[in-house]
Enzyme design. Structure first.
Site, PDB file in Angstrom:
ATOM      1  N   GLY A   1       0.804  -1.215   0.000  1.00 54.78           N
ATOM      2  CA  GLY A   1       0.000   0.000   0.000  1.00 54.78           C
ATOM      3  C   GLY A   1       0.841   1.270   0.000  1.00 54.78           C
ATOM      4  N   SER A   2       0.362   2.280   0.727  1.00 52.65           N
ATOM      5  CA  SER A   2       0.974   3.611   0.677  1.00 52.65           C
ATOM      6  C   SER A   2       2.372   3.665   1.274  1.00 52.65           C
ATOM      7  CB  SER A   2       0.065   4.618   1.398  1.00 52.65           C
ATOM      8  OG  SER A   2      -1.175   4.733   0.748  1.00 52.65           O
ATOM      9  N   THR A   3       2.817   2.605   1.957  1.00 54.27           N
ATOM     10  CA  THR A   3       4.155   2.645   2.553  1.00 54.27           C
ATOM     11  C   THR A   3       5.262   2.680   1.496  1.00 54.27           C
ATOM     12  OG1 THR A   3       4.159   0.227   2.744  1.00 54.27           O
ATOM     13  CG2 THR A   3       3.461   1.497   4.688  1.00 54.27           C
TER      14      THR A   3
ATOM     15  N   SER B   1      -1.281  11.241   1.573  1.00 57.80           N
ATOM     16  CA  SER B   1      -1.265   9.900   0.976  1.00 57.80           C
ATOM     17  C   SER B   1      -2.165   9.852  -0.261  1.00 57.80           C
ATOM     18  CB  SER B   1      -1.712   8.843   1.988  1.00 57.80           C
ATOM     19  OG  SER B   1      -1.323   7.554   1.577  1.00 57.80           O
TER      20      SER B   1
END
Length: 578
Positions: free
Chosen positions: A291-293, A347
């Protein structure tokens, strides 16, 4: 000489007498040969029936944490065995023997009857020396003992997934015990003894080969940090009803794994009710979409391309972006125009997708590959999975966008932690290790330009410390940087995603002035309350990081005037001054 008168064939009688004489001579010669000339043969045959070589067990090497705290030790135990034939002569003692062994008498008697023709059978293994001696004191005919070693794990469930365990024969079966089995295993010795035909010991002759203990192994794990991470991870799983969770902590400068914790866990000292799912080292085996990491790595590719600067802006209005039948959406409230730092703070999937369309997917793929996502970590941990970093000859727009914001690829928690360690180490990749590095700092490989890495560090600091940032990840007296992520869980066996099933993630490092620790927290499918990474995983990161920085004596870099205590003047009496 006897005269053979009247014999029809006298030569036959002489032949028989000659043969008998030769046989007597051969027997006499053999007796002289065995008794006088070649007496070693009879001695060897006698020894074969009385001399025995008894193995001397060798204990496995000690496993410790980086500070010498024991994580796995070998303790002496007694194994009881029996000669089934000899046991038949003492059936009246079977009930007493069963009671001493803690076994049900009827089942025990049936087992002995079944093995009545065998000369060797295990009665019970792994007794303490005191328990074993109490059984031997019964003096039941045919019952004997063997000295062995059994593994004991002082930290129990706290280090279970890292250290692993051994089987009943003291061979490694999981974790470090399996990965370093040859290093830890000892070489058994050999003792020469004399026994009678019933197998009873007559004399202990000599030790023909000394036992060689296994080599000790010092892991990079810090047991203090392991306990801290275990406690916080257990609390978050309980509070939010999660299926599981993982936490990985790395030393940025040396690549050492300082802590690796998973929930649920198990007690390696008592595995009677162990369920297979508890044994899984999720940090190395479970793969997931990050994901957004991974957006900071997409941003690194943009800055490295030279086409983008931190002050450049992207119009993310109206918070959605249509690509054919596929719609990209932003979860946070639409801000209209965002700079690159704002895209990370909010994000924004739309913002990072537009940047990806501009630079192309190839530069993003290259950065992710160089920092270790979807690549072998080189730790050699049993069962570790590599994940998947897709590479297309021609990148469609949808795949370009999903790669940029962390979908369509699969990684492990340890890979993600290493990727953030690269960012924290000013773009230099250091090989990871599960063993203590003893202060050795490796040069590593520069995979992200230093200037780019430092710029991303500053952006991630704002992600945590900005007014609208992930404030739950803050650490008092320290500047930290990091990125939260919330990834939907893919369905098993079919395409698509499971409804209302998420992984909550947070990845970061500290202190910003000179990063020393990188950490990743993954919470699997929280079911109570929220599920966003900034709400679930970020607080765990903040609590564990705060404790780790203090335990490792890392100097604060964000002290306020209120935190600094003024020096107290001390007046020394003149008579005591020197």
């Amino acid at each position: 000489m006897m005269k053979l008168e009247g014999a029809l064939y006298p030569w036959r009688f002489r032949v028989v007498l000659g043969l008998l004489g030769l046989m007597v001579a051969a027997i006499c010669w053999r007796i002289i040969d065995l008794q006088v000339l070649d007496h070693a043969f009879l001695q060897g045959q006698g020894d074969a029936r009385s001399v025995r070589h008894v193995p001397i067990p060798a204990h496995r090497g000690l496993i410790t944490d980086r500070n010498g705290e024991p994580l796995a030790v070998s303790t002496p135990v007694t194994t009881l065995w029996a000669n089934g034939k000899e046991l038949q002569a003492g059936k009246d003692r079977w009930s007493a023997l069963a009671a001493a062994l803690g076994q049900e008498p009827k089942a025990f008697a049936a087992r002995l009857e079944e093995n009545a023709g065998r000369e060797f059978m295990y009665l019970v293994r792994g007794l303490t020396p005191e328990q074993g001696q109490s059984v031997l004191d019964l003096k039941v005919p045919g019952v004997y003992s063997i000295e062995e070693f059994r593994r004991f794990y002082p930290a129990g469930e706290v280090t279970a997934h890292v250290v692993g365990f051994t089987d009943i024969d003291d061979h490694g079966r999981e974790g470090v015990e399996l990965a370093f089995d040859q290093w830890l295993s000892g070489v058994p010795g050999k003792r020469e003894v004399l026994k009678d035909r019933r197998g009873r010991l007559i004399k202990d002759v000599q030790v023909t080969r000394n036992a060689k203990a296994g080599k000790a192994l010092a892991l990079s794990i810090d047991l203090r940090l392991q306990y801290l991470a275990h406690r916080e991870l257990r609390n978050v799983v309980t509070e939010f009803g999660a299926k599981g969770a993982s936490l990985v902590m790395l030393d940025v400068k040396t690549g050492e794994v300082l802590a690796m914790v998973n929930q649920p866990t198990y007690n390696p000292n008592n595995r009677r009710n162990l369920q297979p799912a508890m044994m899984r080292n999720r940090a190395m085996i479970d793969v997931f979409e990050p994901g957004s990491t991974v957006k900071p790595f997409s941003m690194s590719a943009a800055l490295e391309s030279g086409r983008w600067k931190p002050t450049d802006t992207v119009d993310v209005y109206p918070g959605t972006l249509q690509i054919g039948k596929y719609t990209i959406r932003d979860v946070s409230k639409n801000e209209g125009v965002l700079d690159l730092t704002g895209i990370l703070i909010k994000s924004s999937n739309v913002g990072i997708s537009k940047i990806a369309f501009d630079i192309g997917a190839e530069p993003i793929y290259n950065v992710m590959q160089q920092v270790g996502l979807g690549q072998d970590t080189g730790l050699g941990f049993p069962g570790e999975r590599v994940g998947n970093l897709p590479n297309h000859r021609i990148w469609p727009k949808a795949e370009t966008a999903t790669l940029a914001y962390g979908y369509g690829l699969s990684v492990t928690a340890i890979q993600l932690a290493h990727a953030y360690a690269v960012l924290a180490n000013n773009g230099r990749s250091i090989p990871m290790t599960m063993t203590r590095a003893d202060g050795r700092v490796q040069d590593g490989v520069q995979v992200i330009p230093e200037a780019t890495a430092k710029t991303i560090q500053g952006m991630l600091q704002q992600v945590v410390e900005a007014p609208t940032g992930v404030f739950r990840a803050k650490v008092p007296a320290y500047h930290v940087g990091g990125k939260s992520g919330t990834a939907r869980k893919a369905t098993v066996g079919t395409k698509g995603y499971t409804a209302n099933a998420y992984r909550s993630l947070f990845a970061g490092f500290a202190p910003i002035s000179n990063p020393r620790i990188a950490m990743v927290v993954v919470v699997d499918e929280p079911s109570t309350g929220a599920y966003f990474g900034g709400l679930i995983s970020a607080p765990v990161f903040g609590k564990v990081m705060a404790g780790a920085l203090r335990l490792m004596n890392i100097a604060p870099d964000n002290l306020t005037p209120a935190d600094v205590q003024p020096a107290v003047a001390v007046t020394i009496p003149r008579g005591l001054a020197r």
